[in-house]
Design an enzyme around this catalytic site. Structure first.
Site, PDB file in Angstrom:
ATOM      1  CD  GLU A 153      -2.147   2.655   4.207  1.00 60.15           C
ATOM      2  OE1 GLU A 153      -2.956   3.142   3.417  1.00 60.15           O
ATOM      3  OE2 GLU A 153      -0.930   2.858   4.152  1.00 60.15           O
ATOM      4  CD  GLU A 163       1.437  -0.195   1.873  1.00 57.98           C
ATOM      5  OE1 GLU A 163       1.304   0.981   1.463  1.00 57.98           O
ATOM      6  OE2 GLU A 163       0.508  -1.009   1.916  1.00 57.98           O
TER       7      GLU A 163
HETATM    8  C1  BGC Z   1      -1.788   1.562   0.367  1.00 55.44           C
HETATM    9  C2  BGC Z   1      -1.504   1.033  -1.002  1.00 55.44           C
HETATM   10  C3  BGC Z   1      -1.261   2.183  -1.953  1.00 55.44           C
HETATM   11  C4  BGC Z   1      -0.049   2.956  -1.480  1.00 55.44           C
HETATM   12  C5  BGC Z   1       0.332   4.138  -2.350  1.00 55.44           C
HETATM   13  C6  BGC Z   1      -0.976   2.743   0.769  1.00 55.44           C
HETATM   14  O1  BGC Z   1      -1.816   3.714   1.282  1.00 55.44           O
HETATM   15  O2  BGC Z   1      -1.745   0.536   1.317  1.00 55.44           O
HETATM   16  O3  BGC Z   1      -2.551   0.214  -1.395  1.00 55.44           O
HETATM   17  O4  BGC Z   1      -1.094   1.781  -3.274  1.00 55.44           O
HETATM   18  O5  BGC Z   1      -0.289   3.454  -0.195  1.00 55.44           O
HETATM   19  O6  BGC Z   1      -0.682   5.073  -2.417  1.00 55.44           O
END
Ligand code: BGC
Length: 453
Positions: free
Chosen positions: A175, A363
């Protein structure tokens, strides 16, 4: 609200045999051991020590102590039937000063993690950079200094040479939009810099590093499967009025297009966001080619959507977000809207780039206020969140869109950057006093799902 395809019921088989299933973490959020065995300070160690930067003054120094607990956590991954473990490498564990001498203890640590994964039949998926720049490099300008490209290349080369014999799945960066935006424009993340004069060079240098990292992995790692990951939020206008529609286009360019398009050779979306026009000041001859790399896959990371309206008084973008709290929609603990179709929309949007060969959801997950009751943690809201987002991933797949894997954020509750330990995103609960782990209902649900039930 758009259809959430209630008729799609998920089942692992429906995603096909080659679909990858995983869980994601990041070094700084879980490892603790902030100065163990020669590790140097990162910008996050320094930022978190400053008063008022982290909610409740939470201290990341120990976190979930993954540095010492990694075997236990990888055992849990195996027990939950999770095939792939995505984690990142802490730059200052390996190069305490960012460049120069290598700290062998850091290399040994990641070798142990990788080897233990492989012994347990868990595939390591490694992110080279997940936001923890060495503080020593920040003192020299950090992401605003063009030299960061050489520093990053040296670090990526060490990772590729030391781990590439066993690690085949790589992501160069996590990101870039967030670490440049929050860290070099808004100042709410490390290193806490603000303004366009920091943001623009940081963007350009991050793009050059992403592409350079890809080339290094291609050269040094046999059979490498190389990606990089982006944060993506589906953007919709507040009303049908043209000025809101245009505002939404500008925000979409900033949130979802700013980093992928230069990598694909399409340049920065300067037409939509005129504040970006000065980015050319940071170009050197040959950069247009150096910004490009033909990644094997793109990691799409999605949690929510944003509703946008025109805002004459907001500098640079002329747009503002209509907060989810004000819209009467279901929220997570991050005050993010629960909106499953957003993941489908982002898969679709990234599929519109014919150059992208493959897409993984690297993610997706949610923070809720979990409680331990009688030694158990029941988190039905997270189970529902994961199921409903997965239904939308399946909807995309069924429509023939490219999507080849799904990773939950995250394994264990951890240090959520400026929000500290308050938001709990894990499918495993962590007691930060005792380091005790308890698999939440969502963890049990994922294990069952992955078993094919
Ligand atoms: C990031 C993580 C973060 C997650 C939740 C993503 O933007 O890669 O490091 O903990 O979102 O906020």
């Amino acid at each position: 609200m758009e259809s959430t395809s209630q008729d799609i019921r998920i089942n692992k088989k429906l995603f096909g045999d080659n679909f990858k299933w995983g869980v994601s973490v990041a070094a700084f959020q879980i490892e603790g051991a902030c100065d163990a065995e020669g590790k140097g300070a990162s910008i996050w160690d320094v930022f978190a020590a400053k008063k008022g930067k982290i909610l409740n003054g939470d201290d990341p120094a120990i976190s979930c102590d993954f540095y010492n607990q990694y075997k236990q956590d990888i055992d849990l991954i195996k027990q939950l039937n999770i095939q792939c473990f995505r984690f990142s490498i802490s730059w200052t564990r390996i190069l305490p000063n960012g460049t120069g001498e290598v700290n062998q203890a850091g290399i040994d640590f990641y070798n142990s993690v990788i080897n233990y994964c492989l012994e347990q039949g868990v595939e390591p998926w490694v992110t080279i950079y997940h936001w923890d720049l060495p503080h020593a490099l920040e003192l020299k300008g950090g992401w605003t200094n063009r030299d960061v490209v050489e520093w990053f290349k040296a670090f990526a080369t060490i990772c590729a040479k030391n781990f590439g014999d066993r690690v085949k799945n790589w992501m160069v960066m996590n990101e870039p939009g967030v670490f440049t935006g929050a860290g070099y424009f808004l100042g709410i993340h490390a290193p806490g810099r603000t303004g366009l004069r920091n943001f623009l060079p940081a963007i350009h240098h991050a793009v050059l590093c992403m592409a350079a990292g890809g080339r290094i992995l291609r050269d040094l790692v046999k059979d490498a499967h190389i990606g990089t990951t982006f944060s993506c939020s589906y953007v919709e206008p507040h009303t049908d009025k043209q000025k809101d529609v245009n505002a939404a286009k500008r925000v979409d360019a900033l949130l979802n297009r700013l980093f992928i398009e230069p990598v694909l050779g399409l340049g920065y979306p300067v037409h939509e966001v005129s504040a970006l026009k000065d980015i050319e000041k940071y170009f050197q001859p040959g950069d247009k080619d150096l910004m490009k790399f033909d990644f094997d896959f793109i990691g799409v990371q999605n949690y929510t959507r944003e509703i946008v309206k025109n805002s004459f008084f907001t500098p640079y973008v002329g747009a503002s977000l209509v907060k989810a709290e004000k819209r009467g929609v279901p929220l997570t603990n991050m005050k993010w809207e629960v909106y499953p179709p957003s993941i489908y929309q982002m898969i679709k949007q990234f599929n519109n780039y014919p150059q992208i060969k493959s897409i993984y959801i690297t993610e997706n997950g949610a923070a809720f206020p979990d409680q331990v009751t009688d030694g158990m943690v029941d988190d039905p809201k997270r189970v529902e969140y994961l199921k409903s987002y997965l239904e939308q991933v399946l909807r995309a797949k069924n429509e023939g869109l490219k999507v080849d894997g799904y990773f939950i954020w995250t394994l264990t509750d951890n240090f959520e950057w400026a929000e500290g330990y308050h938001p709990r995103f894990g499918i495993i609960h962590v007691d930060f006093e005792t380091q005790q782990r308890i698999v939440k209902s969502s963890g049990h649900w994922y294990a069952d799902f992955l078993k094919g039930n």
